[in-house]
Design a protein around this motif. Sequence first.
Motif, PDB file in Angstrom:
ATOM      1  N   ALA A 108       0.747  -1.314   0.009  1.00  0.00           N
ATOM      2  CA  ALA A 108      -0.023  -0.055   0.085  1.00  0.00           C
ATOM      3  C   ALA A 108       0.835   1.407  -0.062  1.00  0.00           C
ATOM      4  N   TYR A 123       1.834   3.217  -3.160  1.00  0.00           N
ATOM      5  CA  TYR A 123       0.801   3.951  -3.872  1.00  0.00           C
ATOM      6  C   TYR A 123       0.699   5.557  -2.931  1.00  0.00           C
ATOM      7  N   TYR A 151      -3.822   6.300  -6.244  1.00  0.00           N
ATOM      8  CA  TYR A 151      -4.511   5.231  -6.013  1.00  0.00           C
ATOM      9  C   TYR A 151      -4.293   4.041  -6.332  1.00  0.00           C
ATOM     10  N   PRO A 152      -4.368   2.884  -5.119  1.00  0.00           N
ATOM     11  CA  PRO A 152      -3.951   1.539  -5.743  1.00  0.00           C
ATOM     12  C   PRO A 152      -4.747   1.143  -6.789  1.00  0.00           C
ATOM     13  N   ARG A 165       6.074  -0.417  -8.929  1.00  0.00           N
ATOM     14  CA  ARG A 165       4.684  -0.058  -8.641  1.00  0.00           C
ATOM     15  C   ARG A 165       4.160  -0.759  -9.781  1.00  0.00           C
ATOM     16  N   SER A 212       1.179  -3.521  -9.615  1.00  0.00           N
ATOM     17  CA  SER A 212      -0.142  -3.267  -9.924  1.00  0.00           C
ATOM     18  C   SER A 212      -0.654  -4.337 -10.769  1.00  0.00           C
TER      19      SER A 212
END
Length: 219
Positions: A44, A47, A53-54, A144, A148
């Motif tokens: 988390a 982000y 936002y995730p 990231r 994601s």
Amino acid sequence: MRDAASPIPGSRTRNSFAAVLGVLLAALLAALPARAIEMSAEVANLYSSVSIYPPSAKSMTVCYGFVCRRREILDFTAADRSALTQIMQAGRASAAAERAAVQKAVVWFDRRMGPIIGTNKRVPKADFRYFDDKHNYDCWDTTRNTTSLLLVLQEWGLLKHHAIGDPRYRGNTLVLQTPHNTAVLVDRATKVEWVVDLWPRGYLQPPDVMTVQKWVTED
């Protein structure tokens, strides 16, 4: 006896009210944000640390330009989901096959976004010394973005043999090892951690996939 075809008093009003209520409920549900994907505090933080936002089952923020200074939203289409599902279904037989499928899914992501944001011109191991941040990812961006994508695959039920691990870090200036980060998968059966590291590879080249134990010794 009332004719079966005759409306019952008040029924038309009740039906109209139910129809309106249904429309309002549908609109309300559509307005609600997508259900949050469960993730660890460390994931988390990927982000929250850059104020994005995730990912959700419907979209993800694509970071580029070094430490997410440039951003683009990837809204997954039905064709995107179909393509990724086909890629991942080919890896259902074993954990090793699933890791190979994940490599192909990351290449799919590279091809999907490259022409849109200009990263089809990117180079391996890009950093500020290339003076071309608008076409490149640094390792924070690839960590990231890959995390994601993996979270979305997990949300879609396409990861059978692995869970999402916390991002890993390496770097020891005493032995000339430069700082670096990566996304991580955890084998559900063996609990072995595997990196999925796109940063050392050029456009459309498969990401490095190796154990964390080996990765932390790499240059």
